[in-house]
Design a protein around this motif. Structure first.
Motif, short mmCIF file in Angstrom:
data_model
loop_
_atom_site.label_atom_id
_atom_site.label_comp_id
_atom_site.label_asym_id
_atom_site.label_seq_id
_atom_site.Cartn_x
_atom_site.Cartn_y
_atom_site.Cartn_z
N HIS A 159 0.78 -1.23 0.00
CA HIS A 159 0.00 0.00 0.00
C HIS A 159 0.82 1.29 0.00
CE1 HIS A 159 -0.34 0.72 4.63
NE2 HIS A 159 0.79 0.11 4.35
N ASN A 173 1.86 -2.11 -5.78
CA ASN A 173 0.70 -1.86 -4.92
C ASN A 173 -0.35 -2.92 -5.19
OD1 ASN A 173 -1.77 -0.77 -3.79
ND2 ASN A 173 -0.64 1.14 -3.54
N ALA A 175 -3.10 -3.89 -3.69
CA ALA A 175 -4.51 -3.50 -3.62
C ALA A 175 -4.92 -2.72 -4.86
CB ALA A 175 -4.77 -2.68 -2.36
N ALA A 176 -4.04 -1.83 -5.34
CA ALA A 176 -4.35 -1.05 -6.53
C ALA A 176 -4.40 -1.94 -7.77
CB ALA A 176 -3.32 0.06 -6.71
N VAL A 192 -11.34 0.33 -1.79
CA VAL A 192 -10.16 -0.16 -1.07
C VAL A 192 -10.20 0.47 0.32
CG1 VAL A 192 -7.66 -0.33 -0.96
CG2 VAL A 192 -8.81 -0.37 -3.19
N ASP A 194 -8.23 0.63 3.78
CA ASP A 194 -6.91 0.36 4.34
C ASP A 194 -6.99 0.49 5.86
OD1 ASP A 194 -4.17 0.49 5.15
OD2 ASP A 194 -3.64 1.16 3.13
N GLY A 200 -2.14 4.50 3.65
CA GLY A 200 -1.91 3.89 2.34
C GLY A 200 -1.66 4.95 1.27
N THR A 203 -1.82 3.87 -2.57
CA THR A 203 -3.17 3.63 -3.07
C THR A 203 -3.88 4.95 -3.31
OG1 THR A 203 -3.15 1.63 -1.67
CG2 THR A 203 -5.24 2.26 -2.69
N THR A 215 -11.18 5.13 -2.11
CA THR A 215 -10.06 4.76 -1.24
C THR A 215 -10.26 5.41 0.13
OG1 THR A 215 -8.74 6.60 -2.12
CG2 THR A 215 -8.43 4.45 -3.13
N SER A 281 -7.04 -3.68 2.58
CA SER A 281 -5.60 -3.67 2.84
C SER A 281 -5.43 -3.99 4.32
CB SER A 281 -5.00 -2.31 2.50
OG SER A 281 -4.75 -2.20 1.12
#
Length: 346
Positions: A159, A173, A175-176, A192, A194, A200, A203, A215, A281
């Motif tokens: 992240h 990354n 998660a991305a 997402v 985190d 993060g 991200t 995010t 995340s």
């Protein structure tokens, strides 16, 4: 719950980290994987499966191609330059210097692509990062195909990795990469969330001007905590992404009751934006015994965290971020998964 893990994620075994003015053995180490896997097997939370190779295309969908190429050749170039230790940046294009050109020397390239001096590059770094994103993408594949939750035991974490910078132990990354791949399959909105102690930043930077990805990050106040220069509450996104980035900075010493209040705000935001997939995340360095963090969550709190996440009723992919080599890392990570399953009936 299907669990994805790869022995190749342990190929990175750095020997040096600059922490509190000392060069020391890194907190982010291969033993983290073993501790989590041990608890996964003790609890029989789910089948452990090796990932499939997804190539570089999903990585290049969110990361700069020159940056990815740099990571692939960095260790060889560092050795070719005659260096005997690990590759650690020492110079950066700071405010009074030029940031519009990449030096030809590997030392200059390291500084250009690094967020800070905390993370060294060593043998196996690129290979471990490749395996980590394959773990994440394979977990996503399972969730998209079945609707069932999945857990990617990612290592290195991801992240902090921005579009063209590494740091905070992160290179790709994860998660991305997963969020973008989910959008590419036809989903309209992905979120997402985190929950790592540290913001993060990567991200956020990757999706800051986009509305397809919400995010959110609950983390230590960057006024006091790494990464210091991003993660403040007034960072709300820009352009089409305005309102699709939400930060919840909290002071050192925060307990679970206060932390969970922010989680409920984040869950309400996810419902409001009508997200179709939840990517968590999953940093468990919010634990009171973590060596480099400053929140006060207890092991039982992680089970409640999982229960609250399940209340969204969304297809969910968990990806490991932080949480360092204390014995409880496995207990805490699996407690989230168990709480989620118990509440969702998964």
């Amino acid at each position: 719950m299907r669990v994805y893990s790869s022995e190749a994620t342990k190929l990175r075994r750095a020997q040096t980290e600059l922490h509190d003015g000392q060069l020391m053995a890194p907190f982010e180490c291969p033993e983290r994987v073993d501790l989590v896997l041990k608890r996964v097997r003790e609890t029989a939370i789910g089948e452990v499966v090796a990932p499939q190779d997804h190539g570089l295309e999903p990585v290049l969908a969110v990361h700069d191609a020159d940056y990815v190429a740099f990571l692939g050749r960095c260790w060889a170039d560092w050795q070719a330059a005659g260096n005997s230790g690990e590759a650690i940046p020492t110079n950066w294009p700071a405010r009074t210097l030029r940031g519009d050109r990449i030096p030809g020397h590997i030392g200059g390239q390291l500084g250009f692509y690094a967020l800070g001096g905390d993370t060294s590059i060593c043998p196996g770094t690129f290979e471990a990062a490749l395996a980590s994103k394959d773990v994440a993408l394979s977990a996503l594949d399972h969730t998209l195909e079945t609707g069932e939750p999945s857990f990617g035991l990612c290592r290195p974490p991801g992240h902090h990795a921005a579009k063209d910078q590494f740091g905070g132990y992160c290179f790709f990354n994860n998660a991305a990469v997963v969020a973008q791949k989910a959008l590419d399959t036809g989903l309209g909105c992905v979120t997402v969330l985190d929950v790592d102690f540290h913001h993060g930043n990567g991200t956020q930077q990757i999706f800051y001007d986009r509305a397809e990805v919400l995010t959110q990050s609950i983390h230590g106040d960057p006024d006091q905590c790494f990464p210091y220069y991003l993660g403040y509450a007034d960072e709300r996104g820009e352009g089409e992404g305005l309102g699709y980035n939400v930060n919840y900075p909290l002071p050192p010493g925060t307990d679970y009751a206060t932390w969970a209040e922010r989680l409920e705000l984040a869950l309400a935001e996810i419902r409001d934006k009508k997200a179709e997939l939840l990517v968590v995340s999953l940093g468990v360095d919010t634990f009171e015994g973590d060596p480099i963090s400053a929140f006060r969550l207890k092991s039982d709190d992680f089970r409640d965290m999982g229960r609250r996440l399940a209340g969204l009723g969304l297809p969910t992919v968990f990806l490991l971020e932080g949480g360092y080599a204390v014995a409880e890392i496995g207990v805490n990570a699996v407690n989230v998964l168990q709480g989620f399953e118990a509440a969702s009936g998964a």
